[in-house]
Design an enzyme around this catalytic site. Sequence first.
Site, short mmCIF file in Angstrom:
data_model
loop_
_atom_site.label_atom_id
_atom_site.label_comp_id
_atom_site.label_asym_id
_atom_site.label_seq_id
_atom_site.Cartn_x
_atom_site.Cartn_y
_atom_site.Cartn_z
N ALA A 72 0.80 -1.24 0.00
CA ALA A 72 0.00 0.00 0.00
C ALA A 72 0.83 1.28 0.00
CB ALA A 72 -0.95 0.00 1.21
N ALA A 73 2.14 1.17 0.25
CA ALA A 73 2.96 2.39 0.26
C ALA A 73 3.62 2.65 -1.08
CB ALA A 73 4.02 2.30 1.35
N GLY A 74 3.37 1.79 -2.07
CA GLY A 74 4.05 1.89 -3.35
C GLY A 74 3.39 2.86 -4.32
N GLY A 75 3.97 2.89 -5.52
CA GLY A 75 3.47 3.79 -6.56
C GLY A 75 2.03 3.52 -6.94
N ILE A 135 -2.18 -7.78 -8.62
CA ILE A 135 -1.68 -6.80 -9.58
C ILE A 135 -0.20 -7.05 -9.89
CG2 ILE A 135 -1.14 -4.32 -9.83
CD1 ILE A 135 -3.69 -3.74 -8.18
N ASN A 184 3.28 -8.10 -11.04
CA ASN A 184 3.71 -8.78 -12.28
C ASN A 184 4.84 -9.76 -12.05
OD1 ASN A 184 2.19 -8.01 -14.57
ND2 ASN A 184 2.99 -5.92 -14.39
N ASP A 186 -5.48 -3.33 -19.12
CA ASP A 186 -5.51 -3.66 -20.55
C ASP A 186 -6.86 -3.26 -21.15
OD1 ASP A 186 -3.00 -4.84 -20.16
OD2 ASP A 186 -3.92 -6.75 -19.59
N ARG A 206 -6.96 0.55 -21.46
CA ARG A 206 -6.16 1.01 -22.60
C ARG A 206 -6.90 0.73 -23.91
NH1 ARG A 206 -0.74 -1.34 -19.90
NH2 ARG A 206 -0.03 0.58 -18.91
N HIS A 246 -1.82 -11.29 -19.39
CA HIS A 246 -1.44 -9.90 -19.15
C HIS A 246 0.04 -9.72 -19.45
CE1 HIS A 246 -1.08 -5.92 -17.50
NE2 HIS A 246 -0.16 -6.35 -16.64
N MET A 265 -2.91 2.44 -13.31
CA MET A 265 -3.08 1.11 -12.71
C MET A 265 -3.88 1.21 -11.41
SD MET A 265 -2.77 -2.07 -12.93
CE MET A 265 -4.05 -2.58 -11.82
P1 NAD Z 1 6.53 0.17 -6.19
O1 NAD Z 1 7.93 -0.31 -6.05
O2 NAD Z 1 6.30 1.63 -6.29
O3 NAD Z 1 5.66 -0.37 -4.97
C1 NAD Z 1 5.70 -1.69 -4.56
C2 NAD Z 1 5.48 -1.73 -3.07
O4 NAD Z 1 5.51 -3.10 -2.66
C3 NAD Z 1 6.56 -0.99 -2.26
O5 NAD Z 1 5.97 -0.04 -1.40
C4 NAD Z 1 7.25 -2.11 -1.49
O6 NAD Z 1 7.70 -1.71 -0.20
C5 NAD Z 1 6.10 -3.12 -1.38
N1 NAD Z 1 6.53 -4.46 -1.02
C6 NAD Z 1 7.66 -5.13 -1.39
N2 NAD Z 1 7.69 -6.34 -0.80
C7 NAD Z 1 6.58 -6.43 -0.04
C8 NAD Z 1 6.05 -7.42 0.82
N3 NAD Z 1 6.67 -8.59 1.02
N4 NAD Z 1 4.87 -7.18 1.44
C9 NAD Z 1 4.21 -6.01 1.24
N5 NAD Z 1 4.67 -5.03 0.45
C10 NAD Z 1 5.84 -5.24 -0.18
O7 NAD Z 1 5.91 -0.61 -7.46
P2 NAD Z 1 4.54 -0.25 -8.23
O8 NAD Z 1 4.84 0.68 -9.35
O9 NAD Z 1 3.50 0.11 -7.24
O10 NAD Z 1 4.22 -1.68 -8.91
C11 NAD Z 1 3.85 -2.77 -8.11
C12 NAD Z 1 3.65 -4.03 -8.96
O11 NAD Z 1 2.55 -3.86 -9.84
C13 NAD Z 1 4.84 -4.36 -9.87
O12 NAD Z 1 5.06 -5.75 -9.86
C14 NAD Z 1 4.37 -3.93 -11.24
O13 NAD Z 1 5.02 -4.62 -12.28
C15 NAD Z 1 2.92 -4.30 -11.16
N6 NAD Z 1 2.05 -3.67 -12.16
C16 NAD Z 1 1.00 -4.40 -12.61
C17 NAD Z 1 0.13 -3.87 -13.56
C18 NAD Z 1 -1.04 -4.68 -14.04
O14 NAD Z 1 -1.68 -4.27 -15.02
N7 NAD Z 1 -1.40 -5.77 -13.40
C19 NAD Z 1 0.35 -2.58 -14.05
C20 NAD Z 1 1.43 -1.85 -13.57
C21 NAD Z 1 2.26 -2.41 -12.61
#
Ligand code: NAD
Length: 266
Positions: free
Chosen positions: A17-20, A124, A126, A157, A160, A184, A234
């Site tokens: 939840a703290a990620g992008g 979500i 990948n 997808d 888009r 995907h 996303m």
């Molecule tokens: P990000 O690095 O900004 O955020 C990922 C977060 O996951 C971070 O805050 C990290 O601390 C956390 N994390 C890592 N290990 C963890 C764990 N064991 N438990 C809980 N949290 C943990 O990345 P993002 O840009 O948010 O992307 C996240 C994922 O989503 C990537 O794998 C990316 O490829 C995927 N993604 C999927 C789609 C889709 O269409 N399904 C689209 C875009 C991105």
Amino acid sequence: MSSSSSSSPCKVAVLGAAGGIGQPLSLLLKLCPLVDELACFDIVGTPGVAADLGHIPTKAVVTGMLKDGLKDALTGASLVVIPAGVPRKPGMTRDDLFNINAGIVKGLIEGCAEHCPDAVIAIISNPVNSTVPIAAETLKAKGAYRPQKLCGVTTLDVLRANTFCAQHMKRSTDAIHVPVVGGHAGTTILPLFSNVEDFLATDEELQALTHRTQFGGDEVVQAKAGAGSATLSMAYAGYIFAEQVLRGLKGSSNSDIIQCAYVESS
Ligand code: NAD
């Protein structure tokens, strides 16, 4: 998908939840009137995310949990959305993320099997084409696999395909609903433009639309130049999928809820 009672409180857990993606997704879920409790879990940053979101005057109560808090984050959840893991950098395919993200997803799914075995799980992280089967095998090993409740989120997808199709047809996006089947990643993404009413295109235009949908993620990865992959679109896609699942769980008439996702299928 079996529906829960419309009166039981609805808890959603976001893992990563703290990620992008995780932060804007959590924001959208905090604004969702269907959510009573929002559990934000990550290995870093979630106390801050929860404190920040907690000042928004909507009904969802937000909690922020770090590593030891996985059990608390998951217990009672009816929906778990998982954007945890590393994103792509230019030149990487989704498969290049496998080694790191497979382990992260496996660990989190073990937690789901233990603490919320009846929850719908939306992955979500990948490569979705691999993380979903890994999650399925992990759940099977724990005796908690319910194929109809494990989904890979492919909604981006669909979004888009809808956007590019609307631009091609010079129509409002409201009127365009392109089903996208398959997986995907690259050519496994199959947008069915022929299902759109009045769709007309030359072979060349159709190929270009299909290719842009299949490789739209690369446009964002390249434009972000090393800063990651799609996050805002996303988060919106993840929110749309989550909201539709919650509507289904609340017992809405299922006929108006149709979402494409990566699920087990014969
Ligand atoms: P990000 O690095 O900004 O955020 C990922 C977060 O996951 C971070 O805050 C990290 O601390 C956390 N994390 C890592 N290990 C963890 C764990 N064991 N438990 C809980 N949290 C943990 O990345 P993002 O840009 O948010 O992307 C996240 C994922 O989503 C990537 O794998 C990316 O490829 C995927 N993604 C999927 C789609 C889709 O269409 N399904 C689209 C875009 C991105």
